[in-house]
Design a protein around this motif. Structure first.
Motif, mmCIF file in Angstrom:
data_model
loop_
_atom_site.group_PDB
_atom_site.id
_atom_site.type_symbol
_atom_site.label_atom_id
_atom_site.label_comp_id
_atom_site.label_asym_id
_atom_site.label_seq_id
_atom_site.Cartn_x
_atom_site.Cartn_y
_atom_site.Cartn_z
ATOM 1 N N ARG A 229 -16.992 60.372 99.671
ATOM 2 C CA ARG A 229 -16.795 60.303 98.544
ATOM 3 C C ARG A 229 -15.794 61.656 98.606
ATOM 4 N NH1 ARG A 229 -22.674 60.779 98.465
ATOM 5 N NH2 ARG A 229 -23.154 58.696 97.930
ATOM 6 N N LEU A 230 -15.664 62.441 99.486
ATOM 7 C CA LEU A 230 -14.324 63.494 99.010
ATOM 8 C C LEU A 230 -13.210 62.909 99.206
ATOM 9 C CD1 LEU A 230 -13.729 66.886 98.504
ATOM 10 C CD2 LEU A 230 -13.559 66.203 101.466
ATOM 11 N N GLU A 231 -13.131 61.961 100.445
ATOM 12 C CA GLU A 231 -11.916 61.321 100.763
ATOM 13 C C GLU A 231 -11.495 60.405 99.735
ATOM 14 O OE1 GLU A 231 -12.529 61.302 106.193
ATOM 15 O OE2 GLU A 231 -12.649 59.394 104.713
ATOM 16 N N ALA A 232 -12.323 59.656 99.492
ATOM 17 C CA ALA A 232 -11.665 58.099 98.090
ATOM 18 C C ALA A 232 -11.792 59.042 96.683
ATOM 19 C CB ALA A 232 -12.940 58.120 98.142
ATOM 20 N N GLY A 233 -12.186 60.765 96.212
ATOM 21 C CA GLY A 233 -11.927 61.272 95.415
ATOM 22 C C GLY A 233 -10.158 61.723 95.894
ATOM 23 N N LEU A 234 -10.147 62.233 96.395
ATOM 24 C CA LEU A 234 -8.161 62.554 96.911
ATOM 25 C C LEU A 234 -7.862 61.605 96.943
ATOM 26 C CD1 LEU A 234 -9.658 65.431 99.288
ATOM 27 C CD2 LEU A 234 -9.068 65.549 96.938
ATOM 28 N N ALA A 235 -8.236 60.690 97.563
ATOM 29 C CA ALA A 235 -7.176 59.313 97.644
ATOM 30 C C ALA A 235 -7.358 58.773 96.056
ATOM 31 C CB ALA A 235 -7.794 58.287 98.548
ATOM 32 N N LEU A 236 -8.635 58.561 95.599
ATOM 33 C CA LEU A 236 -8.027 57.890 94.737
ATOM 34 C C LEU A 236 -7.272 58.630 92.923
ATOM 35 C CD1 LEU A 236 -10.887 56.519 94.060
ATOM 36 C CD2 LEU A 236 -8.652 54.962 94.496
ATOM 37 N N LYS A 237 -7.121 59.852 93.335
ATOM 38 C CA LYS A 237 -6.599 60.666 92.886
ATOM 39 C C LYS A 237 -4.814 60.429 92.349
ATOM 40 C CE LYS A 237 -6.143 65.906 91.540
ATOM 41 N NZ LYS A 237 -4.913 65.907 91.714
ATOM 42 N N ILE B 67 -3.984 58.164 94.292
ATOM 43 C CA ILE B 67 -2.815 57.243 94.038
ATOM 44 C C ILE B 67 -2.263 56.980 92.856
ATOM 45 C CG2 ILE B 67 -3.158 53.794 94.053
ATOM 46 C CD1 ILE B 67 -4.833 55.146 96.779
ATOM 47 N N THR B 68 -3.428 57.024 91.459
ATOM 48 C CA THR B 68 -3.409 57.076 90.393
ATOM 49 C C THR B 68 -2.649 58.308 90.314
ATOM 50 O OG1 THR B 68 -5.117 58.582 90.415
ATOM 51 C CG2 THR B 68 -5.543 55.811 89.331
ATOM 52 N N GLU B 69 -1.676 59.364 90.348
ATOM 53 C CA GLU B 69 -0.837 60.424 90.108
ATOM 54 C C GLU B 69 0.802 59.464 90.168
ATOM 55 O OE1 GLU B 69 -3.277 64.550 90.136
ATOM 56 O OE2 GLU B 69 -2.362 63.636 91.111
ATOM 57 N N PHE C 47 1.294 56.431 91.626
ATOM 58 C CA PHE C 47 1.505 55.094 91.074
ATOM 59 C C PHE C 47 1.216 54.860 89.329
ATOM 60 C CE2 PHE C 47 4.013 54.121 94.602
ATOM 61 C CZ PHE C 47 2.846 54.831 95.964
ATOM 62 N N PRO C 48 1.345 55.737 88.657
ATOM 63 C CA PRO C 48 0.453 55.402 87.158
ATOM 64 C C PRO C 48 0.719 54.337 86.406
ATOM 65 C CG PRO C 48 2.718 56.404 86.820
ATOM 66 C CD PRO C 48 2.278 56.647 88.368
ATOM 67 N N ASN C 49 1.777 53.386 86.722
ATOM 68 C CA ASN C 49 1.753 51.899 86.828
ATOM 69 C C ASN C 49 0.913 51.295 87.256
ATOM 70 O OD1 ASN C 49 2.716 52.858 84.091
ATOM 71 N ND2 ASN C 49 5.254 53.022 85.364
ATOM 72 N N LEU C 50 0.159 51.694 88.567
ATOM 73 C CA LEU C 50 -0.296 50.647 89.231
ATOM 74 C C LEU C 50 -0.905 49.572 88.593
ATOM 75 C CD1 LEU C 50 -0.213 50.444 92.977
ATOM 76 C CD2 LEU C 50 -2.706 51.616 92.266
ATOM 77 N N ARG C 51 -0.929 48.168 88.912
ATOM 78 C CA ARG C 51 -1.818 47.173 88.489
ATOM 79 C C ARG C 51 -2.158 46.353 89.351
ATOM 80 N NH1 ARG C 51 3.284 47.850 86.772
ATOM 81 N NH2 ARG C 51 4.378 46.208 86.322
ATOM 82 N N LEU C 52 -3.180 45.310 88.916
ATOM 83 C CA LEU C 52 -3.382 44.058 89.496
ATOM 84 C C LEU C 52 -2.668 43.115 88.950
ATOM 85 C CD1 LEU C 52 -5.312 43.188 91.678
ATOM 86 C CD2 LEU C 52 -7.341 42.776 89.913
ATOM 87 N N VAL C 53 -2.130 42.440 89.794
ATOM 88 C CA VAL C 53 -1.066 41.325 89.361
ATOM 89 C C VAL C 53 -1.541 39.560 89.400
ATOM 90 C CG1 VAL C 53 1.176 42.302 89.934
ATOM 91 C CG2 VAL C 53 0.167 41.258 91.470
ATOM 92 N N SER C 54 -2.617 39.691 90.063
ATOM 93 C CA SER C 54 -3.534 38.277 90.005
ATOM 94 C C SER C 54 -4.517 38.759 90.162
ATOM 95 C CB SER C 54 -2.721 37.317 90.780
ATOM 96 O OG SER C 54 -1.744 37.545 92.328
ATOM 97 N N GLU C 55 -5.655 37.237 91.097
ATOM 98 C CA GLU C 55 -6.675 37.761 91.475
ATOM 99 C C GLU C 55 -6.782 38.171 93.130
ATOM 100 O OE1 GLU C 55 -9.006 36.991 89.368
ATOM 101 O OE2 GLU C 55 -10.652 37.452 91.259
#
Ligand code: HEM
Length: 53
Positions: free
Chosen positions: A11-19, A21-23, A25-33
């Protein structure tokens, strides 16, 4: 008694990784299914098409 001893670490690693990634790549988005992995249990994605520009 077999509860995952690595759960808190993951959980700690995932929290750090997601923080991070989102910082970065602020425009990170899914482009297709996304394409799921069969069978059900691994619950993963074979393809996860994203864009970040
Ligand atoms: C997202 C990451 C992880 C998931 C989804 C996960 C999931 C699981 C699951 C479902 C079990 C079986 C629990 C049971 O039988 O009741 C388990 C057991 C275990 N996990 Fe994890 N785990 C993760 C990360 C880790 C990490 C990072 C470590 C070590 C650093 C770890 C070490 C273990 C060990 C040693 C067991 C066996 C526990 C036992 O049988 O007593 N896991 N894990």
């Amino acid at each position: 008694m077999h509860f995952c001893p690595g759960a808190q670490l993951s959980r700690l690693e995932a929290g750090l990784a997601l923080k991070e990634i989102t910082e970065r790549f602020p425009n990170l988005r899914l482009v297709s299914e996304p394409e799921r992995i069969e069978p059900f249990l691994p619950w993963g994605r074979r393809k996860f098409p994203v864009a970040w520009d």
